[in-house]
Design a protein around this motif. Structure first.
Motif, short mmCIF file in Angstrom:
data_model
loop_
_atom_site.label_atom_id
_atom_site.label_comp_id
_atom_site.label_asym_id
_atom_site.label_seq_id
_atom_site.Cartn_x
_atom_site.Cartn_y
_atom_site.Cartn_z
N UNK A 86 10.34 28.40 -36.98
CA UNK A 86 10.39 27.92 -38.35
C UNK A 86 11.56 28.44 -39.16
N UNK A 87 12.33 29.39 -38.63
CA UNK A 87 13.48 29.92 -39.37
C UNK A 87 14.54 28.84 -39.56
N UNK A 88 15.28 28.96 -40.66
CA UNK A 88 16.39 28.06 -40.99
C UNK A 88 17.67 28.68 -40.43
N UNK A 89 18.14 28.19 -39.30
CA UNK A 89 19.32 28.78 -38.66
C UNK A 89 20.55 28.64 -39.55
N UNK A 90 20.73 27.50 -40.19
CA UNK A 90 21.89 27.31 -41.06
C UNK A 90 21.92 28.35 -42.17
N UNK A 91 20.77 28.60 -42.80
CA UNK A 91 20.70 29.59 -43.87
C UNK A 91 21.00 30.99 -43.35
N UNK A 92 20.50 31.31 -42.15
CA UNK A 92 20.77 32.62 -41.57
C UNK A 92 22.26 32.80 -41.30
N UNK A 93 22.92 31.74 -40.82
CA UNK A 93 24.35 31.83 -40.55
C UNK A 93 25.13 32.00 -41.84
N UNK A 94 24.80 31.19 -42.84
CA UNK A 94 25.57 31.25 -44.09
C UNK A 94 25.36 32.55 -44.84
N UNK A 95 24.25 33.24 -44.58
CA UNK A 95 24.03 34.54 -45.21
C UNK A 95 24.96 35.60 -44.62
N UNK A 96 25.53 35.34 -43.44
CA UNK A 96 26.35 36.35 -42.77
C UNK A 96 27.80 35.92 -42.56
N UNK A 97 28.11 34.65 -42.77
CA UNK A 97 29.46 34.16 -42.48
C UNK A 97 29.95 33.26 -43.60
N UNK A 98 31.21 33.43 -43.98
CA UNK A 98 31.85 32.58 -44.99
C UNK A 98 32.55 31.44 -44.25
N UNK A 99 31.82 30.37 -44.02
CA UNK A 99 32.35 29.26 -43.24
C UNK A 99 33.37 28.46 -44.06
N UNK A 100 34.33 27.88 -43.34
CA UNK A 100 35.36 27.06 -43.96
C UNK A 100 35.35 25.67 -43.35
N UNK A 101 35.77 24.68 -44.13
CA UNK A 101 35.88 23.33 -43.60
C UNK A 101 36.78 23.35 -42.36
N UNK A 102 36.36 22.63 -41.33
CA UNK A 102 37.12 22.56 -40.10
C UNK A 102 36.69 23.56 -39.04
N UNK A 103 35.83 24.53 -39.41
CA UNK A 103 35.33 25.48 -38.42
C UNK A 103 34.46 24.75 -37.38
N UNK A 104 34.38 25.35 -36.20
CA UNK A 104 33.40 24.92 -35.19
C UNK A 104 32.42 26.08 -35.02
N UNK B 50 34.70 29.26 -34.37
CA UNK B 50 36.07 28.96 -33.95
C UNK B 50 36.81 28.40 -35.16
N UNK B 51 37.92 29.03 -35.50
CA UNK B 51 38.66 28.65 -36.72
C UNK B 51 40.11 28.30 -36.36
N UNK B 52 40.66 27.39 -37.13
CA UNK B 52 42.05 26.95 -36.96
C UNK B 52 42.29 26.33 -35.59
N UNK B 53 41.30 25.60 -35.11
CA UNK B 53 41.44 24.80 -33.91
C UNK B 53 41.40 23.34 -34.32
N UNK B 54 42.24 22.53 -33.70
CA UNK B 54 42.30 21.11 -34.06
C UNK B 54 42.11 20.24 -32.84
N UNK B 55 41.33 19.19 -32.98
CA UNK B 55 41.13 18.24 -31.90
C UNK B 55 42.43 17.52 -31.57
N UNK B 56 43.28 17.32 -32.56
CA UNK B 56 44.56 16.67 -32.35
C UNK B 56 44.45 15.16 -32.40
#
Length: 250
Positions: free
Chosen positions: A15-33, A218-224
């Motif tokens: 029942x835990x919210x994985x997205x909330x757990x991640x965002x509590x510990x990581x400052x995600x940026x657009x484009x991250x994987x 994974x940050x600053x990776x591009x599909x191209x």
């Protein structure tokens, strides 16, 4: 490209919210994987079970007896039943169980885990890892891609590596067909499984065992500028190894 583990995540429960757990510990940026181990996805989705939940069939008992005779170790027929329940097909029944999961992944024992399962004897893979990846991605505030990963063995090589089970927000493969090599020759067969490669990169920093962490970014990776598609699991008609295994016996 930067790859880093997300520290400080708690033990995940049903029942835990994985997205909330991640965002509590990581400052995600657009484009991250965001690469998430299937272990915590399964725990959050209530996929931990006791062996008592699986009443062994005649086939499960027969499989367990045969494996006992081969390995010399006791095999619980309830475990064999769990593998049967999670499998679309058994490609091999001996000397180990090689299975096709309900979502098309081929792995040993249907990917069932017996370690790090505080709430049960067994941890089954997510029912639909692609749907799991989509749900996590839609709950994150940043515009990211999500890959649900697992470790598995490899034919012809020792050791395990991480692979993608489900993904959302990106294509599974870079399709190089039609592009040119350095000498100008047209590429005719090269399709690069980027979700598997990203899963492998994530596993290098997340680690294994008691000290492992279940999420990496994974940050600053591009599909191209490539075509892409999601045909990661081979269909039976073109999977000649699967066809050969169906005709092989131990």
């Amino acid at each position: 490209m930067e790859v880093f583990a997300v520290p400080g995540l708690p033990e995940v429960r049903a029942g835990d919210d994985i997205a909330a757990l991640i965002e509590a510990q990581a400052d995600l940026q657009d484009g991250d994987v965001v690469c998430v181990a299937s272990t915590i996805v399964s725990k959050a989705e209530g996929r931990a079970f006791d062996l008592s939940a699986f009443e062994p069939s005649h086939r499960a008992r027969s499989i367990a007896r045969r494996l006992e005779g081969i390995t010399g170790d006791r095999k619980d027929p309830r475990f064999a039943q769990a593998v049967l329940a999670e499998s679309e097909e058994l490609l091999m029944e001996a000397p180990f169980l090689l299975t096709v999961t309900q979502f098309g992944h081929i792995t040993v024992n249907a990917g069932i885990d017996r370690s790090n399962v505080p709430d049960g004897d067994l941890l089954l893979l997510p029912d639909d890892p692609a749907a799991s990846a989509r749900a996590i991605r839609e709950s994150l505030s940043a515009d990211v891609a999500v890959v649900v990963t697992d470790t598995s063995g490899r034919p012809f090589r020792h050791g395990q590596r991480a692979v993608a089970l489900g993904w959302d927000g990106m294509a599974a493969n870079r399709d190089w067909r039609g592009e040119r090599d350095r000498d100008g020759r047209e590429l005719g067969v090269t399709v690069q499984s980027v979700v598997d490669e990203l899963a492998g990169a994530a596993n290098l920093v997340t680690g294994e065992g008691a000290g492992g962490t279940p999420v990496a970014v994974v940050r600053d990776w591009s599909f191209g500028d490539h075509d892409g598609h999601d045909l990661l699991f081979r269909d039976p008609e073109t999977d000649f190894v699967r066809q050969a295994l169906r005709q092989w016996s131990y």
